[in-house]
Structures are given as structure tokens and as C-alpha cells.
Enzyme design. Structure first.
Site, PDB file in Angstrom:
ATOM      1  N   LYS A  46       3.941   2.008  -0.991  1.00  0.00           N
ATOM      2  CA  LYS A  46       3.037   1.028  -0.617  1.00  0.00           C
ATOM      3  C   LYS A  46       3.615  -0.509  -1.095  1.00  0.00           C
ATOM      4  O   LYS A  46       3.568  -1.378  -0.265  1.00  0.00           O
ATOM      5  CB  LYS A  46       1.856   1.273  -1.398  1.00  0.00           C
ATOM      6  CG  LYS A  46       0.709   2.230  -0.523  1.00  0.00           C
ATOM      7  CD  LYS A  46      -0.801   2.095  -1.281  1.00  0.00           C
ATOM      8  CE  LYS A  46      -0.712   2.033  -2.702  1.00  0.00           C
ATOM      9  NZ  LYS A  46      -2.079   2.298  -3.158  1.00  0.00           N
ATOM     10  N   LYS A  47       4.180  -0.414  -2.382  1.00  0.00           N
ATOM     11  CA  LYS A  47       4.245  -1.754  -2.849  1.00  0.00           C
ATOM     12  C   LYS A  47       6.066  -1.980  -3.281  1.00  0.00           C
ATOM     13  O   LYS A  47       6.180  -3.348  -3.602  1.00  0.00           O
ATOM     14  CB  LYS A  47       3.672  -1.848  -4.327  1.00  0.00           C
ATOM     15  CG  LYS A  47       2.089  -1.711  -4.109  1.00  0.00           C
ATOM     16  CD  LYS A  47       1.267  -1.747  -5.534  1.00  0.00           C
ATOM     17  CE  LYS A  47      -0.334  -1.318  -5.430  1.00  0.00           C
ATOM     18  NZ  LYS A  47      -0.925  -2.585  -5.315  1.00  0.00           N
TER      19      LYS A  47
HETATM   20  N1  CTP Z   1      -8.692  -5.313  -6.800  1.00  0.00           N
HETATM   21  C1  CTP Z   1      -9.919  -6.236  -6.881  1.00  0.00           C
HETATM   22  N2  CTP Z   1      -9.781  -7.594  -7.412  1.00  0.00           N
HETATM   23  C2  CTP Z   1      -8.386  -7.645  -7.901  1.00  0.00           C
HETATM   24  C3  CTP Z   1      -7.304  -6.872  -7.703  1.00  0.00           C
HETATM   25  C4  CTP Z   1      -7.524  -5.817  -7.227  1.00  0.00           C
HETATM   26  O1  CTP Z   1     -11.100  -5.970  -6.458  1.00  0.00           O
HETATM   27  N3  CTP Z   1      -8.311  -8.912  -8.350  1.00  0.00           N
HETATM   28  C5  CTP Z   1      -9.196  -3.955  -6.137  1.00  0.00           C
HETATM   29  C6  CTP Z   1      -8.084  -3.820  -4.847  1.00  0.00           C
HETATM   30  O2  CTP Z   1      -8.811  -4.464  -3.665  1.00  0.00           O
HETATM   31  C7  CTP Z   1      -8.121  -2.360  -4.829  1.00  0.00           C
HETATM   32  C8  CTP Z   1      -8.423  -1.853  -6.163  1.00  0.00           C
HETATM   33  O3  CTP Z   1      -8.583  -2.815  -7.059  1.00  0.00           O
HETATM   34  O4  CTP Z   1      -9.527  -1.842  -4.098  1.00  0.00           O
HETATM   35  C9  CTP Z   1      -7.007  -1.312  -6.615  1.00  0.00           C
HETATM   36  O5  CTP Z   1      -6.102  -2.380  -6.494  1.00  0.00           O
HETATM   37  P1  CTP Z   1      -4.611  -2.143  -6.804  1.00  0.00           P
HETATM   38  O6  CTP Z   1      -3.640  -2.585  -5.414  1.00  0.00           O
HETATM   39  O7  CTP Z   1      -4.109  -1.004  -7.414  1.00  0.00           O
HETATM   40  O8  CTP Z   1      -4.388  -3.418  -7.821  1.00  0.00           O
HETATM   41  P2  CTP Z   1      -3.634  -4.982  -7.597  1.00  0.00           P
HETATM   42  O9  CTP Z   1      -4.025  -5.610  -8.870  1.00  0.00           O
HETATM   43  O10 CTP Z   1      -3.954  -5.668  -6.333  1.00  0.00           O
HETATM   44  O11 CTP Z   1      -2.061  -4.533  -7.499  1.00  0.00           O
HETATM   45  P3  CTP Z   1      -0.775  -5.283  -6.704  1.00  0.00           P
HETATM   46  O12 CTP Z   1      -0.932  -6.626  -7.773  1.00  0.00           O
HETATM   47  O13 CTP Z   1       0.347  -4.345  -7.282  1.00  0.00           O
HETATM   48  O14 CTP Z   1      -1.132  -5.193  -5.425  1.00  0.00           O
END
Ligand code: CTP
Length: 131
Positions: A46-47
Site C-alpha cells: 500500500k505505502k
Molecule cells: N487516520 C485519521 N487521522 C489521521 C491519520 C490516520 O483518522 N491523522 C485514520 C486513517 O484515515 C485510517 C486509520 O487512521 O482510517 C489508519 O491509518 P493509517 O494509514 O494506518 O495511518 P496514517 O497516519 O494515515 O499513515 P501514513 O502516514 O503511513 O499514510
């Protein structure tokens, strides 16, 4: 009345306040929250990078939270339908960075996209530590 079952998915790497707020709001929509934590391999797909913390540790942190009732591993995005059915979830909750992406599951559950907590992400935390 039967308990209302909620499901959400994510990597939840380097656990932060945005993750907690998402899980708290998801749990408030019902009585039982299942969390599908992305395996290391799925997170990488995914990332583009492997998570900082391995899947067993990410799952252990989630399982210890008061608002989380059940944790399982999500192996692939294509299996979302199977996971929703297996967990008997009535509501699928995702942050709104995923808006529209799971609407095809609306025949088996309600889909709720919650606003993300502003100004924080795993990527931003890693960047902040790095500099
Ligand atoms: N999420 C959220 N608010 C944030 C960060 C994440 O509500 N500031 C939510 C995402 O929308 C998702 C869940 O937490 O439903 C898990 O997100 P994840 O992708 O694991 O975390 P991220 O911090 O968004 O990671 P990355 O920076 O790697 O994309």
C-alpha cells in the site's frame, strides 16, 4: 437488541492520536469494534515501505485499547468483503482519505468515512523524528 458490530482497517504504524481518535469515533457508532491490521506485506504494497513496527507489535497495541474488541490481520485489500462478512460487521468505518474506495461493499454493510484528525500521520511523525 443484537450488538452493533463495527469494522475498520489500517496499518496503525507508530501509533498516534489520529489513530486513537479514529478508533474512538468508530467504536462510538456501535457496540463491538473489530480492527483489521494490515500485515507487513500488505502495508509495504500500500505505502511502498515496510512499517516501523512489525505486525505482531502493531496488533498487540491495538488489542490493548479499551475501544478495540477484536484484532485480526488483513492480508489483502481484495479480501475486504470476506473480512466484513467473517466479522459480521454492519458498519465499515474508514478515514476520509479512503472516501469512495469501499462503496462497492454497500450491499453488505453501511460505509462511514470519518474526517481525519488534521496535521498528523505516521509519515509526518517519522519525518519529524528523522530531522
Ligand atoms: N487516520 C485519521 N487521522 C489521521 C491519520 C490516520 O483518522 N491523522 C485514520 C486513517 O484515515 C485510517 C486509520 O487512521 O482510517 C489508519 O491509518 P493509517 O494509514 O494506518 O495511518 P496514517 O497516519 O494515515 O499513515 P501514513 O502516514 O503511513 O499514510
Amino acid at each position: 437488541m443484537a450488538p452493533k458490530r463495527i469494522i475498520t482497517f489500517g496499518s496503525f504504524d507508530v501509533f498516534h492520536i489520529g489513530h486513537l481518535r479514529l478508533l474512538e469515533r468508530a467504536r462510538q457508532l456501535g457496540d463491538f469494534l473489530s480492527v483489521g491490521v494490515s500485515t507487513d506485506a500488505l502495508s509495504r504494497r500500500k505505502k511502498g515501505v515496510y512499517p516501523v513496527f512489525p505486525q505482531d507489535q502493531r496488533a498487540a497495541i491495538l488489542a490493548a485499547l479499551r475501544v478495540v474488541d477484536h484484532v485480526f490481520f488483513e492480508e489483502s485489500l481484495e479480501q475486504k468483503r470476506d473480512y466484513v462478512l467473517a466479522e459480521r460487521a454492519q458498519v465499515l468505518v474508514m478515514g476520509d482519505d479512503w472516501r469512495g474506495r469501499f462503496d462497492h461493499l454497500a450491499d453488505i454493510c453501511e460505509i462511514v468515512y470519518l474526517p481525519r484528525t488534521p496535521a498528523i500521520s505516521t509519515t509526518a511523525v517519522i519525518e519529524k523524528i528523522r530531522v
